[in-house]
Design an enzyme around this catalytic site. Sequence first.
Site, PDB file in Angstrom:
ATOM      1  N   VAL A   1       0.283  -1.032   0.273  1.00  0.00           N
ATOM      2  CA  VAL A   1      -0.526   0.074   0.375  1.00  0.00           C
ATOM      3  C   VAL A   1       1.440   1.626   0.048  1.00  0.00           C
ATOM      4  O   VAL A   1       0.439   2.177  -0.864  1.00  0.00           O
ATOM      5  CB  VAL A   1      -1.014   0.212   1.561  1.00  0.00           C
ATOM      6  N   GLU A   2       2.235   1.372   1.096  1.00  0.00           N
ATOM      7  CA  GLU A   2       2.375   2.230   0.877  1.00  0.00           C
ATOM      8  C   GLU A   2       3.582   3.204  -0.276  1.00  0.00           C
ATOM      9  O   GLU A   2       3.553   4.180  -0.823  1.00  0.00           O
ATOM     10  CB  GLU A   2       3.839   2.090   2.257  1.00  0.00           C
TER      11      GLU A   2
END
Length: 329
Positions: free
Chosen positions: A119-120
């Site tokens: 996600v990051e």
Amino acid sequence: MRKTITFLVYAFLPLVVAAADSDLPGIDDFIDEMVTQHGFDKPELKQLFAEVEVKTNILQAISRPAEKSKPWYEYQRIFLTPEHIQRGVAFWEINQRSLAQAQETFGVLPEVIVAILGVETRYGRHMGRYRVIDSLATLAFRYPPRSQFFRHQLIEFLLLAREEKRDPRNFTGSYAGAMGLAQFMPDSFRDYAVDFDQDGWRDIWETPEDAVGSIANFLKRKGGWQAKAPVASLAEVSGVDYHQWLKRGLKPSISVGQLLQEGIQIADSISKDQLASVFVLEQEKGPEVWLGFNNFYALIRYNPSPLYAMAVYQLAKAIKAQREGRSSL
């Protein structure tokens, strides 16, 4: 006599000491504070900030983050994709040893660490292209709504660069100053980054082992992650007025037993003593009600958005399912 600690400034850099106060209002006072309170060299700080570029696109981006501008059903499509899942499985396979070590040391599930990296930064593919000094200075001095927060991060960043013996000009990250595979803000780096491969440097940019250990350390120490504990559970609320619990916030404070007694139903087997929060995600067909437990709140401590935390949770489940040969989407 107190020693003045300086940056490593390359000799070929031109000496630029012109005031930058017109672009960075209050920078002179900030520099004086860094000199007085933290022992930095004033001419070197003036040189550094004279080279800072104020980025208008950073000011535009900070005002419309995806977590605040998109409903859940759109936000989840960004991260819950076959590519994210497949690359997550591949990252897990390559980094099995460090992920297993992180689970043994901190109790954090491998799939959760992998999902955060997905996600990051899409497993390191998108770590940000901005110079961190430009991002933090722009937001500290040109973005009043959160200037205090970013001013603090700027202080932490300069201390970080000095501690790591690296030129602050050379750090890159997101438009908000988040850095590396783990997208740590400077204060989080100083507090939670670890040298997991024990090579003498906490490298969350190019060393996956350090990023894995640092994320697990953050979730355990700041988030209070509990090994073998639940994260979240979908709730059935037909005929139940759940809105009263939404006001309690995202920190778990209501026992599952109380919620069950009030008529909420959950499919998962959760201890009645477990504390939970109640939150809503917007689906295309209407609101979806969830219970978040302590480990969901640990994800909230990483990024204060229920959309973010749910994306990590669901991506983690999908990655684990595909790795084990089960359906993932």
